[in-house]
Scaffold this motif. Structure first.
Motif, mmCIF file in Angstrom:
data_model
loop_
_atom_site.group_PDB
_atom_site.id
_atom_site.type_symbol
_atom_site.label_atom_id
_atom_site.label_comp_id
_atom_site.label_asym_id
_atom_site.label_seq_id
_atom_site.Cartn_x
_atom_site.Cartn_y
_atom_site.Cartn_z
ATOM 1 N N GLY A 127 0.785 -1.230 0.000
ATOM 2 C CA GLY A 127 0.000 0.000 0.000
ATOM 3 C C GLY A 127 0.812 1.272 0.000
ATOM 4 N N GLN A 128 1.994 1.235 0.606
ATOM 5 C CA GLN A 128 2.789 2.458 0.729
ATOM 6 C C GLN A 128 3.616 2.756 -0.522
ATOM 7 N N LYS A 129 3.584 1.850 -1.503
ATOM 8 C CA LYS A 129 4.415 2.028 -2.689
ATOM 9 C C LYS A 129 3.631 2.671 -3.825
ATOM 10 N N HIS A 130 4.322 3.509 -4.595
ATOM 11 C CA HIS A 130 3.744 4.073 -5.815
ATOM 12 C C HIS A 130 3.752 2.999 -6.895
ATOM 13 N N GLY A 131 3.070 3.287 -7.990
ATOM 14 C CA GLY A 131 3.079 2.367 -9.123
ATOM 15 C C GLY A 131 1.697 1.831 -9.433
ATOM 16 N N ILE A 132 1.525 1.426 -10.697
ATOM 17 C CA ILE A 132 0.222 0.905 -11.091
ATOM 18 C C ILE A 132 0.177 -0.611 -10.893
#
Length: 223
Positions: A127-132
């Motif tokens: 959840g804390q990571k960016h990205g699609i």
């Protein structure tokens, strides 16, 4: 240890990891992540043979560019806010964090040249990571086809911080499978030949799973 000494260790490990997977180390590009170190330390990296440098803040990027005077190829590796695109985009060669249409629109509006981009994919689902999400990558690339300033060079991900090598390996191999599917489609805007994955703690596994760009900070230039 200075950067040159650390570089010898890293290059040896890169070569061994490449050999284990039947690859050539010549096909692996090291991006020296200089975002937390001084201008002088970045210069040491360049003198050790690393001409690809990674920054994640505008201020650090501009400062090191002025100091190094054209000696490096620049990678922006952090999340890029849309409002900062106008200040960053024409000063870099690669963007490793394209993950939304609003950002693509701003790049199209501000870029004076074609920008080589990696789509950031959140393979691990943290959840804390960016990205699609992995299942949305293909649709995202199709949406990007109208933006002629954006070339999808490849895909990027970060593995979870864990000691469990199998979890890390699965994250990298899953991204490699997605990259291969996109590459075989031969989409004009997305050659997608590259994989940006692997950092100081897991770059050997990333190489074994097909990474072509590894982003190394701590292990090379220190904290």
């Amino acid at each position: 240890m200075d950067v040159a000494e650390k570089a010898q260790t890293i290059e040896s490990r890169i070569k061994q990891a490449a050999e284990r997977s039947g690859r050539s180390a010549d096909n692996i590009q090291v991006v020296a992540v200089t975002k937390y170190v001084t201008n002088e330390r970045a210069k040491e990296a360049v003198q050790a043979g690393y001409r690809h440098l990674g920054e994640n803040r505008l201020e650090g990027l501009l400062e090191k560019q002025e100091y190094l005077q054209g000696e490096a190829t620049w990678h922006f590796i952090g999340s890029l806010q849309s409002r900062k695109v106008k200040d960053v985009i024409n000063k870099i060669d690669y963007l490793h964090s394209l993950d939304r249409i609003s950002l693509a629109k701003e790049i199209q509006k501000r870029a004076e040249k074609k920008i080589r981009c990696f789509i950031q994919v959140n393979v691990s689902g943290e959840g804390q990571k960016h990205g699609i999400e992995p299942e949305k990558v293909l649709d995202f690339i199709e949406q990007l086809s109208k933006y002629d300033k954006i070339v999808i060079e490849g895909l990027m991900t970060m593995a979870p911080h864990t000691k469990d090598e199998e979890i890390i390996r699965k994250c990298f191999s899953d991204l490699a499978q997605i990259q291969n599917k996109i590459h075989t489609r031969q989409m004009p805007n997305a050659p997608c030949t590259e994989l940006s994955m692997g950092m100081s703690n897991d770059y050997e596994i990333a190489i074994e799973e097909g990474s072509t760009f590894i982003r190394i900070g701590t292990a090379l230039v220190g904290e």
